[in-house]
Design a protein around this motif. Sequence first.
Motif, short mmCIF file in Angstrom:
data_model
loop_
_atom_site.label_atom_id
_atom_site.label_comp_id
_atom_site.label_asym_id
_atom_site.label_seq_id
_atom_site.Cartn_x
_atom_site.Cartn_y
_atom_site.Cartn_z
N GLY A 299 0.82 -1.20 0.00
CA GLY A 299 0.00 0.00 0.00
C GLY A 299 0.85 1.24 0.00
O GLY A 299 2.07 1.17 -0.08
N ALA A 301 1.05 3.42 -2.33
CA ALA A 301 1.28 3.82 -3.73
C ALA A 301 0.80 2.64 -4.58
O ALA A 301 0.67 1.52 -4.07
CB ALA A 301 2.78 4.07 -3.96
N THR A 326 -3.42 9.24 5.34
CA THR A 326 -3.17 9.79 6.66
C THR A 326 -4.48 10.19 7.34
O THR A 326 -4.69 9.91 8.53
CB THR A 326 -2.27 11.05 6.54
N ARG A 410 -5.31 11.15 -9.80
CA ARG A 410 -5.38 11.97 -8.58
C ARG A 410 -5.81 13.37 -8.95
O ARG A 410 -5.30 13.94 -9.91
CB ARG A 410 -4.00 12.06 -7.92
N ILE A 416 4.00 10.52 -5.56
CA ILE A 416 4.32 9.51 -4.55
C ILE A 416 5.57 8.78 -5.03
O ILE A 416 5.55 8.07 -6.03
CB ILE A 416 3.15 8.54 -4.31
N ASN A 421 5.20 11.03 0.13
CA ASN A 421 4.52 12.08 -0.63
C ASN A 421 5.43 13.26 -0.84
O ASN A 421 6.09 13.72 0.09
CB ASN A 421 3.29 12.57 0.13
P1 AMP Z 1 -0.75 9.97 2.55
O1 AMP Z 1 -1.22 11.37 2.38
O2 AMP Z 1 0.71 9.84 2.76
O3 AMP Z 1 -1.53 9.29 3.57
O4 AMP Z 1 -1.01 9.25 1.17
C1 AMP Z 1 -2.31 8.89 0.80
C2 AMP Z 1 -2.38 8.69 -0.68
O5 AMP Z 1 -1.58 7.56 -1.06
C3 AMP Z 1 -3.77 8.33 -1.14
O6 AMP Z 1 -4.62 9.46 -1.24
C4 AMP Z 1 -3.49 7.67 -2.46
O7 AMP Z 1 -3.31 8.64 -3.47
C5 AMP Z 1 -2.16 6.96 -2.21
N1 AMP Z 1 -2.33 5.53 -1.98
C6 AMP Z 1 -2.37 4.85 -0.83
N2 AMP Z 1 -2.50 3.52 -1.07
C7 AMP Z 1 -2.55 3.36 -2.41
C8 AMP Z 1 -2.67 2.25 -3.29
N3 AMP Z 1 -2.74 0.99 -2.84
N4 AMP Z 1 -2.69 2.49 -4.62
C9 AMP Z 1 -2.61 3.74 -5.10
N5 AMP Z 1 -2.47 4.83 -4.33
C10 AMP Z 1 -2.44 4.65 -3.00
#
Ligand code: AMP
Length: 512
Positions: A299, A301, A326, A410, A416, A421
């Motif tokens: 997970g 990404a 998050t 997105r 990512i 991020n």
């Molecule tokens: P964060 O702000 O660090 O929590 O990152 C969250 C973002 O990571 C989400 O809004 C998604 O865009 C991306 N993300 C998390 N898991 C996945 C996944 N399995 N596949 C694609 N994007 C993901």
Amino acid sequence: MSDAPAQGTVHPPTWEAHLPPGTDPATVALTPAANLTARWVAHWRARPSDVFLLDDHGDSLSGAELDAASATAAGRLAGRGLRAGDRVLISCGSSLELAIAHIGALRLGLVVIPANTAYRAEELAHIIGDAEPRLAIIDDPERAGWVRQAAPIEVLAPELAVADADGGGLPALDATTLESPALIGYTSGTTGRPKGAVLSHGNLLASVEAVRIAWRWTPSDRLWLCLPLFHMHGLGVGLHGTLAVGASAVISARFDLDALLDAARQRRATMFFGVPTMYSRLAAADAGALANLRLLVSGSAPLPADLHRALEQASGARVLERYGMTETAMLVSNPFDGDRRPGTVGIPLPGVELRLDAATSEVLVKGPNVFGGYLGRPDANAEAFTADGFFHTGDVGEYDEAGYLKLVARMKELIISGGYNVYPREVEDALRLHPAVHDAAVVGEADPEWGEAVTAYCETDGSVSGEELIAFVGEHLARYKRPKRVSIVSALPRNAMGKVVKASLADAPTTG
Ligand code: AMP
Ligand code: MLC
């Protein structure tokens, strides 16, 4: 007529599809304790001599030891005058000491602000200015100095489980409510400067209970936990999940293939959670070692579908991909039983309601795991939720033919890279600080190792090289945010309004 249901008419499976056969959904309780730490402590007291946490050096902590050490850490913090509801910034590499400090802070009712150890002075100063922690726990003198520059607060090392003269007696522990804030995770959300997403004990407990049920996580599992303990994946899922299940974890300070092989073979690890960059390195090295593990979760990404298949061919293991954030902790997951579909993130986790915006296909979510709002940001909070309380994720989704969610784009400007991020704006701002840079545009370009590589296009006065600009960014921002590639262009492509057209950057003529 086609057999495939048209988009919009698919009725995706709901969260009940994650339950073990025969489970009555009405019996699923996602917050089965007064707060997060009460759930953890109950396991330690029920099985005081069982080992719950281990590290790479052979040290370990039993339930009784974890209970006592985290209480001592809480006492140290109480002795410094901290009380339930106060905020503490924690920025440390992974270790048992860090885990004890984090657990002690939460047991005291403090609100933990985890910060990436790669952050530099300006990034830390922003968080400190915004969240106003009363104390910081930092494992490195340079970063401790940056914290003190930003605010006159006390900075402690993570080794808190040693009672000192100002130990302050026994404070009340595990006494918060489900509504009490537990964590403030900094994220830029859809735009702008990083904002603090405030997650309550109830949000965090509901999320780990959901994955406990969905992934059939049991006390006999052992997680090899090499994800950093300052973001949701490693901290909110890996560490908090292990403790809520009453399972065990080997806490490892870094991702290292040999250590993973050792954990799988010698330390009886049964689970691994990783970001796609880790899986791509495993596929290139010795994916066969993964065959010993019961569950592999990916997970943070997108896991490329061909990497999913390559891992299965090499190890026989079908990686389970899930999706979280998050602000929401875990949202959607491929099922433990049943089809794990490459290129999809799966079905909403227990308690999670999900829909796609009719106009934009943005993923909208609601549930006990979803945070209440950003710290001190009524403006951002008004935009973050729909009128009926669904959170705007900024991710664009569609359903596949089985009703599994696929993330296809997105809406937020976010790169990512290796699961971290990076916001183009902050890299552009850093580049523009260089006197030779007239303007800069930053995008994520597809990359086999990092998923997306931070890539910069700069208009300059000709006196600076790409290498110099990469080094310059590293003085202002965490090193992983530095562009992997810089193109010096004669002019950034712009539209009639003068706005940079990011889609045309790759075609911009370079100046050598
Ligand atoms: P964060 O702000 O660090 O929590 O990152 C969250 C973002 O990571 C989400 O809004 C998604 O865009 C991306 N993300 C998390 N898991 C996945 C996944 N399995 N596949 C694609 N994007 C993901
Ligand atoms: C390290 N580097 C990176 C990088 N990680 N560059 C770009 N992107 C990254 N992610 C750079 C360093 O700056 C350094 O450069 C060089 O690589 C070596 O550093 P390292 O620390 O030795 O790297 P390594 O250990 O190989 O790190 C790779 C990694 C790490 C994949 C193990 O990035 C990682 O732990 N990623 C996980 C991130 C994570 O936990 N995300 C969860 C977010 S929560 P130099 O030039 O300085 O030597 C979330 C919600 C959800 O998204 O759904 O889970």
